[in-house]
Design a protein around this motif. Sequence first.
Motif, mmCIF file in Angstrom:
data_model
loop_
_atom_site.group_PDB
_atom_site.id
_atom_site.type_symbol
_atom_site.label_atom_id
_atom_site.label_comp_id
_atom_site.label_asym_id
_atom_site.label_seq_id
_atom_site.Cartn_x
_atom_site.Cartn_y
_atom_site.Cartn_z
ATOM 1 N N UNK A 53 7.379 -0.447 -3.397
ATOM 2 C CA UNK A 53 7.099 -1.622 -2.578
ATOM 3 C C UNK A 53 5.825 -1.387 -1.776
ATOM 4 N N UNK A 54 5.044 -2.447 -1.617
ATOM 5 C CA UNK A 54 3.786 -2.409 -0.877
ATOM 6 C C UNK A 54 3.801 -3.510 0.170
ATOM 7 N N UNK A 55 3.083 -3.256 1.279
ATOM 8 C CA UNK A 55 2.957 -4.270 2.316
ATOM 9 C C UNK A 55 1.480 -4.624 2.459
ATOM 10 N N UNK A 56 1.213 -5.934 2.548
ATOM 11 C CA UNK A 56 -0.149 -6.440 2.675
ATOM 12 C C UNK A 56 -0.251 -7.362 3.875
ATOM 13 N N UNK A 57 -1.475 -7.427 4.433
ATOM 14 C CA UNK A 57 -1.799 -8.383 5.480
ATOM 15 C C UNK A 57 -2.997 -9.178 4.964
ATOM 16 N N UNK A 58 -2.827 -10.497 4.826
ATOM 17 C CA UNK A 58 -3.906 -11.316 4.278
ATOM 18 C C UNK A 58 -4.139 -12.544 5.151
ATOM 19 N N UNK A 59 -5.402 -12.823 5.519
ATOM 20 C CA UNK A 59 -6.541 -11.943 5.314
ATOM 21 C C UNK A 59 -6.348 -10.640 6.076
ATOM 22 N N UNK A 60 -7.127 -9.641 5.697
ATOM 23 C CA UNK A 60 -6.934 -8.302 6.261
ATOM 24 C C UNK A 60 -6.969 -8.335 7.787
ATOM 25 N N UNK A 61 -6.092 -7.547 8.383
ATOM 26 C CA UNK A 61 -6.014 -7.401 9.829
ATOM 27 C C UNK A 61 -6.407 -5.962 10.168
ATOM 28 N N UNK A 62 -6.492 -5.661 11.433
ATOM 29 C CA UNK A 62 -6.835 -4.297 11.852
ATOM 30 C C UNK A 62 -5.605 -3.405 11.933
ATOM 31 N N UNK A 63 -4.681 -3.588 10.994
ATOM 32 C CA UNK A 63 -3.486 -2.757 10.945
ATOM 33 C C UNK A 63 -3.681 -1.706 9.867
ATOM 34 N N UNK A 64 -3.203 -0.517 10.122
ATOM 35 C CA UNK A 64 -3.273 0.535 9.116
ATOM 36 C C UNK A 64 -2.212 0.242 8.064
ATOM 37 N N UNK A 65 -2.632 0.097 6.783
ATOM 38 C CA UNK A 65 -1.629 -0.204 5.759
ATOM 39 C C UNK A 65 -0.642 0.945 5.593
ATOM 40 N N UNK A 66 0.602 0.581 5.370
ATOM 41 C CA UNK A 66 1.623 1.599 5.129
ATOM 42 C C UNK A 66 1.461 2.140 3.716
ATOM 43 N N UNK A 67 1.803 3.405 3.501
ATOM 44 C CA UNK A 67 1.798 3.902 2.119
ATOM 45 C C UNK A 67 2.914 3.210 1.336
ATOM 46 N N UNK A 68 2.804 3.185 0.008
ATOM 47 C CA UNK A 68 3.862 2.529 -0.765
ATOM 48 C C UNK A 68 5.211 3.194 -0.518
ATOM 49 N N UNK A 69 6.252 2.378 -0.554
ATOM 50 C CA UNK A 69 7.618 2.875 -0.419
ATOM 51 C C UNK A 69 8.201 2.977 -1.825
ATOM 52 N N UNK A 70 8.475 4.188 -2.270
ATOM 53 C CA UNK A 70 9.029 4.405 -3.604
ATOM 54 C C UNK A 70 10.542 4.225 -3.510
ATOM 55 N N UNK A 71 11.017 3.055 -3.934
ATOM 56 C CA UNK A 71 12.427 2.713 -3.752
ATOM 57 C C UNK A 71 13.301 3.128 -4.932
ATOM 58 N N UNK A 72 12.716 3.247 -6.130
ATOM 59 C CA UNK A 72 13.456 3.745 -7.291
ATOM 60 C C UNK A 72 12.580 4.788 -7.954
#
Length: 195
Positions: free
Chosen positions: A94-113
């Motif tokens: 799972x990935x998290x996005x902010x659109x349009x880009x914000x000044x938030x540090x993106x989280x690394x992907x969450x490997x759920x399976x």
Amino acid sequence: MGDSLQQRKLAVYIALLVAAAVLIAITTTFYETRVLSESARSYVLEDLRAKNPNADILDIISWETKVNGGGGEYYQIKASATEGMSTPCPRRAHYEYFYPEQNFIPKPPEHVVVGCRVCEGPGCVIAFQEEAVIASHTNTGSSAIKAYIEQYPDARPGVKREDGGWSVSWRSPSAPYGYEVQIENDGDIRRISRA
């Protein structure tokens, strides 16, 4: 007396019109917040494809409209990428996005399976189709499926969500038969049948 009755009728009509206008405004606002813009959808799917060039499935799971500190609206989007869906051990992130880009540090992907093991029994929840595929040949009572996959390495899974669980069908073009596996939501094997 007639004027007062007409005034009351007029007041009722006006109140109904105002109520209808408010209802339309609320419905329109709800609809607008539930539609993800095409540019946001394209941005996320292109980035997912670049990060996961071997993915079988790319999906936008959910999104919310948010407001940043400057009063600008943006989307917070959750997306997923699945690799190896035609194998016995698919992987999902799972990935998290902010659109349009914000000044938030993106989280690394969450490997759920990952790792070709899933839970089973009380407290377990088979939430994703990738988990259902893995459970169909690794959980208690699935030895016939494991043997089938070993005997026919070209076997491919098909997955359907069912009431109270999952159905995974295993088929091989080189085998005279396949298997259907019914799995409870808690990972317990409900039934295995030859197909």
